[in-house]
Design an enzyme around this catalytic site. Structure first.
Site, PDB file in Angstrom:
ATOM      1  N   LYS A 119       0.841  -1.200   0.000  1.00  0.00           N
ATOM      2  CA  LYS A 119       0.000   0.000   0.000  1.00  0.00           C
ATOM      3  C   LYS A 119       0.879   1.255   0.000  1.00  0.00           C
ATOM      4  CE  LYS A 119      -3.924  -2.262   2.298  1.00  0.00           C
ATOM      5  NZ  LYS A 119      -4.703  -2.489   3.533  1.00  0.00           N
TER       6      LYS A 119
ATOM      7  N   ASP B 111     -10.778   3.245   4.570  1.00  0.00           N
ATOM      8  CA  ASP B 111     -11.193   1.835   4.482  1.00  0.00           C
ATOM      9  C   ASP B 111     -12.716   1.706   4.546  1.00  0.00           C
ATOM     10  OD1 ASP B 111      -9.187  -0.111   4.133  1.00  0.00           O
ATOM     11  OD2 ASP B 111      -8.436   0.196   6.170  1.00  0.00           O
TER      12      ASP B 111
ATOM     13  N   GLN C 201      -4.330  -1.457   9.763  1.00  0.00           N
ATOM     14  CA  GLN C 201      -4.344  -2.783   9.133  1.00  0.00           C
ATOM     15  C   GLN C 201      -4.932  -3.809  10.104  1.00  0.00           C
ATOM     16  OE1 GLN C 201      -3.562  -3.224   5.910  1.00  0.00           O
ATOM     17  NE2 GLN C 201      -4.051  -5.397   6.005  1.00  0.00           N
TER      18      GLN C 201
HETATM   19  N1  GUN Z   1      -7.210  -6.641   6.437  1.00  0.00           N
HETATM   20  C1  GUN Z   1      -7.682  -7.358   5.397  1.00  0.00           C
HETATM   21  N2  GUN Z   1      -8.196  -6.544   4.457  1.00  0.00           N
HETATM   22  C2  GUN Z   1      -8.040  -5.281   4.912  1.00  0.00           C
HETATM   23  C3  GUN Z   1      -8.376  -3.997   4.379  1.00  0.00           C
HETATM   24  O1  GUN Z   1      -8.950  -3.840   3.295  1.00  0.00           O
HETATM   25  N3  GUN Z   1      -8.036  -2.942   5.159  1.00  0.00           N
HETATM   26  C4  GUN Z   1      -7.421  -3.072   6.354  1.00  0.00           C
HETATM   27  N4  GUN Z   1      -7.150  -1.971   7.037  1.00  0.00           N
HETATM   28  N5  GUN Z   1      -7.110  -4.240   6.878  1.00  0.00           N
HETATM   29  C5  GUN Z   1      -7.412  -5.346   6.152  1.00  0.00           C
END
Ligand code: GUN
Length: 293
Positions: A52, A119, A96
């Site tokens: 990311k 998110d 995350q």
């Molecule tokens: N863990 C698995 N998928 C995601 C996501 O799209 N965003 C975040 N922050 N954590 C995750």
């Protein structure tokens, strides 16, 4: 049969967004900033946050990665989020997931500024999604809809069967598909761990979205001839490779190939789209904060 190339579409979107960012920086004299918070040592989470951050830097978004100890207290983590909420150079914040067990995930997600919640996990934004208002759409579901759209696969009037009811994928994608707008308007069935024999439902799917997290459990006999299959699973299985593992989806890819009309591979399907949508949401947050339409 079409193999839906998420890697290609993601690259296209990222180059489109790079141009938009160039224009936004010129107009505002500011640069979009994303803060990614990584707690602990989960190997997959480390990889995702690294990807990311790299994707941000490649298109002109400033990326800040806050790596925190596995044992950090809930209060200390809340303070880190507050710091980013108050920071004018940060437009998007992501924590995350999953978080260590001693931390209350709901409390953490609730503390993120709703304007920086790229998110789309804050209950305020989830609520807006459910009632069909504009919001930050969660990245994986948004990436799936974007892929379908760019491959001219209409969901309107189709029966979509979603397997998995997570807050990250299953619930938001089901709610997005239900909305009465031109890119949705589907009939949606959601299966989960208490659904019994899910093949009763999956064989009826025009579009099957598998978000279970179990390697290759969707078999050929569970799929209708000509179905579109979207595989969200990213499962590590032991393999004789350099890393000692390989990634497989929730779908038994090789054996369903001659039955489907279109399918996303793993890797290279939905995964890269998640990152592209995160970038898109960061730009959306930047525009919101700067009052740009
Ligand atoms: N863990 C698995 N998928 C995601 C996501 O799209 N965003 C975040 N922050 N954590 C995750």
């Amino acid at each position: 049969m079409v193999i839906i190339d998420g890697k290609l579409i993601s690259a296209q979107i990222r180059s489109e967004l790079k141009i938009v960012i160039g224009q936004l920086c010129k107009v505002t004299g500011k640069t979009p900033g994303l803060a990614a918070i990584l707690v602990g040592e989960n190997p997959a989470s480390k990889v995702y946050v690294g990807m990311k951050s790299k994707a941000c830097n490649e298109i002109g978004i400033n990326s800040f990665v806050e790596k925190l100890d596995e044992n950090i207290s809930e209060n200390a983590l809340l303070n880190v989020i507050k710091k980013f909420n108050d920071d004018v150079n940060i437009h998007g914040i992501l924590v995350q997931l999953p978080l260590p067990k001693h931390i209350n995930q709901d409390k953490i997600l609730n503390s993120i500024s709703v304007q920086k919640d790229i998110d789309g996990f804050h209950p305020y934004n989830v609520g807006n999604l459910v009632i069909g208002h504009d919001t930050f759409f969660p990245c994986t579901p948004n990436g799936i809809l974007e892929l379908l759209e760019r491959y001219n696969i209409s969901v309107s009037g189709k029966h979509v069967v979603v397997i998995g009811r997570s807050n990250i994928v299953g619930k938001p994608i089901a709610n997005m598909l239900l909305q009465k707008n031109k890119n949705a308007n589907a009939t949606v069935t959601v299966c989960h761990s208490n659904s019994g024999d899910i093949s009763r439902y999956t064989v009826q799917a025009d579009i099957l979205i598998a978000a279970i997290g179990k390697p290759e459990i969707i078999k050929e006999n569970m799929i209708k001839e000509g179905a579109v299959v979207i595989d969200v699973g990213v499962n590590r299985v032991d393999a004789d490779s350099e890393k000692g593992y390989k990634l497989v989806g929730d779908v038994d890819y090789k054996n369903v190939l001659n039955k489907v009309s279109a399918i996303t591979p793993v890797p290279g399907g939905v995964g890269p789209m998640t990152i592209a949508m995160l970038l898109k949401n960061t730009i959306k947050a930047f525009k919101l904060i700067n009052n740009i339409d």
